[in-house]
Design a protein around this motif. Sequence first.
Motif, PDB file in Angstrom:
ATOM      1  N   ARG A 504     -47.807  74.583  17.332  1.00  0.00           N
ATOM      2  CA  ARG A 504     -47.918  75.738  16.798  1.00  0.00           C
ATOM      3  C   ARG A 504     -46.600  76.424  16.459  1.00  0.00           C
ATOM      4  NH1 ARG A 504     -50.664  77.681  20.432  1.00  0.00           N
ATOM      5  NH2 ARG A 504     -49.122  78.957  21.475  1.00  0.00           N
ATOM      6  N   ALA A 505     -45.624  76.423  17.330  1.00  0.00           N
ATOM      7  CA  ALA A 505     -44.351  77.041  17.328  1.00  0.00           C
ATOM      8  C   ALA A 505     -43.655  76.510  16.107  1.00  0.00           C
ATOM      9  CB  ALA A 505     -43.818  76.909  18.657  1.00  0.00           C
ATOM     10  N   THR A 508     -45.093  77.410  12.995  1.00  0.00           N
ATOM     11  CA  THR A 508     -44.765  78.872  12.592  1.00  0.00           C
ATOM     12  C   THR A 508     -43.466  79.128  12.174  1.00  0.00           C
ATOM     13  OG1 THR A 508     -46.616  79.540  14.408  1.00  0.00           O
ATOM     14  CG2 THR A 508     -44.967  81.293  13.765  1.00  0.00           C
ATOM     15  N   ALA A 511     -43.172  77.785   8.429  1.00  0.00           N
ATOM     16  CA  ALA A 511     -43.971  78.830   7.590  1.00  0.00           C
ATOM     17  C   ALA A 511     -43.002  80.044   7.307  1.00  0.00           C
ATOM     18  CB  ALA A 511     -45.372  79.195   8.348  1.00  0.00           C
ATOM     19  N   ALA A 512     -42.191  80.498   8.297  1.00  0.00           N
ATOM     20  CA  ALA A 512     -41.370  81.478   8.163  1.00  0.00           C
ATOM     21  C   ALA A 512     -40.392  81.269   7.184  1.00  0.00           C
ATOM     22  CB  ALA A 512     -40.801  81.981   9.654  1.00  0.00           C
ATOM     23  N   PRO A 526     -40.360  84.903  13.067  1.00  0.00           N
ATOM     24  CA  PRO A 526     -41.922  85.346  13.433  1.00  0.00           C
ATOM     25  C   PRO A 526     -42.205  86.116  14.559  1.00  0.00           C
ATOM     26  CG  PRO A 526     -41.313  82.950  13.679  1.00  0.00           C
ATOM     27  CD  PRO A 526     -40.139  83.716  13.305  1.00  0.00           C
ATOM     28  N   ALA A 528     -44.914  86.829  15.733  1.00  0.00           N
ATOM     29  CA  ALA A 528     -45.876  85.811  16.769  1.00  0.00           C
ATOM     30  C   ALA A 528     -45.375  85.135  17.644  1.00  0.00           C
ATOM     31  CB  ALA A 528     -47.092  85.302  15.795  1.00  0.00           C
ATOM     32  N   LEU A 529     -43.999  84.657  17.462  1.00  0.00           N
ATOM     33  CA  LEU A 529     -43.656  83.801  18.362  1.00  0.00           C
ATOM     34  C   LEU A 529     -42.498  84.204  19.163  1.00  0.00           C
ATOM     35  CD1 LEU A 529     -43.642  80.661  18.621  1.00  0.00           C
ATOM     36  CD2 LEU A 529     -41.642  80.561  17.051  1.00  0.00           C
TER      37      LEU A 529
END
Length: 608
Positions: A504-505, A508, A511-512, A526, A528-529
């Motif tokens: 997931r990390a 993420t 995606a950034a 990000p 969320a991280l």
Amino acid sequence: MTLATPSVTSDAALTPAMEDALRRVDEIADTTHAGWKVPGVAYGVVLGNRLIHSRGLGTLRVGEDAPPTAQSVFRIASMTKSFTAATVLSLRDEGRLRLDDPIVEHVPEMAGVRLPTLDSPQITIRHLLTMSAGLPTDDPWGDRQQGLDIDAFRAFLSHGLSFVWAPGTRFEYSNTGYGILGRLITNVTGREYRDVVRERMLLPLGMTSTAYDAAAFDDDPDRVARGYLWRNDRYHDEPSDPYGALASMGGIFSTVEDLATWVSGFIDAVPARDDPDTTHPLRRATRREMQQPMVQTDFWISQRSADAEVDVDVMGYGFGLFVVDNARFGRIVSHSGGYPGFGSNMRWHQASGLGVIALTNHRYGPATPLARDLLMALLAADAAPTRHVHAESRTEAARTAIERLLASWDDELASGLFAMNVELDEPVIDRKTTVQLIRERHGALRRDPRERDESRTPFHLAWWLVGERGGRVKVEILLSPEAQPKIQTFAVTSVPDPSEGLQRAAATIVAAMTPPEGRPVAIDWPAALSVGETVDVGLAVRAMRATEARFGPISLGPVTAGDGTTRATWRLLSSRGQCDLGLDYDAANDCITALSITPVRLESPDIE
């Protein structure tokens, strides 16, 4: 013995990717020429043995409507040195001289030359070919000696020479050295230098628009470029020296079309192979030899911006050719030419078979940066097929045997497969145990269709397998130099699937670095991280921005290393290259504790 002159390929014969790349080439040429005070430029793109694109900008003669074409004639100056070197090597191949012969054996005019030190070795033909004779750099003085009378040149040599280094110790660009090689050719053959080059190289190759005097084109003067200098806000004619003693360093006149033939001959020499060697007057092995770096000349480190990837070039000189090993693209071979009234450059990339020729009619016209930018644009576009190193049949057979061992270990098979050092490096019983553990972890293995095999040499092979229970396995083998090669290196690396938190990390972060299509790039960390206190977020963001600038758009590829729990490395995929994303992960606190993004240095894929 004729290599057909390359013809310009119609657009219909080119791939869409190549057509796009050529449009980019034309845009660069237009922009570059618009910023110059250069009357005209002709350029061409070679792919393999074909001139696939050519174009002219400006004029051959100021005040006239005379646009350059692939058939326009320009003086190519020091690009001549490759023709001189090729002719010397053809004489070597016939046994008429040896490269380590002292030059005085063939050019007795140099008998009176006093070497710089008492312990200096004699100057050899090899020293002169590689510009390591210790003679001082003689640009621009040498350019004004082009038409020197041959008797005057003999007298010049007999009076001695100056040195800046002991022969054989380092590179120093020398026009005089190549002038001496012209005398060597004349003395060994008993023929005038230009006649020897024409008979040995130009005529067999069909290079009928290449000569050592502008007067050779008097029957079609409209295609001959006139040389100029921009000074005091206007163009001035540059006089053209006649053929003389130093023509061997810079006297040739030629065209994009003829030079495409010359460049194609060097591209064709790679790779070594069993095909008949009958299409060129110089052996393929000799043409490859010319493209090997014999002496190091320099290295360059450049960076387009603070966040961009550093580019590294290591430069050497072969025989009449510069050889650059570029960290991004591998080997590029070239030579430029600068002369009052003219500037030129030819360069080619061995791995793709792409080459560029640029000719200008201005004093030391900046053809080199133009040709460099055009070739780099073609390589960055990845429009041409790349010739990679491939494992040979015995290596492939060893791979098949190794995959049998991985599926079900067989002691008898292993004993006949491994070279004697394998047991000494790591007991085979321990290797057998490792293979059993891998089989228990991953289950049955099959080749990963997402990965291309990697080979540094025909005896080396690395490949990836995927397990039915998940994860991946990398296998690497290297054969021994025995008459019946065996496996001397056998490495197996187990890479488990990353944990959900690690995966997931990574997703993420990628995606950034890949904002939605149509939106401007605004890369930041990000939210969320979470990160640990050991992570410098500012440094991480700069690395992300540099990666997007160099490789974007990117996507998250397969995992290549790690334990799957606390750390993992993924390959980031891009049409512009590859890099690795490495993460350390603290599962208890669900945070990243270390991050790295590293460009992958692929082995130079310069032979098929």
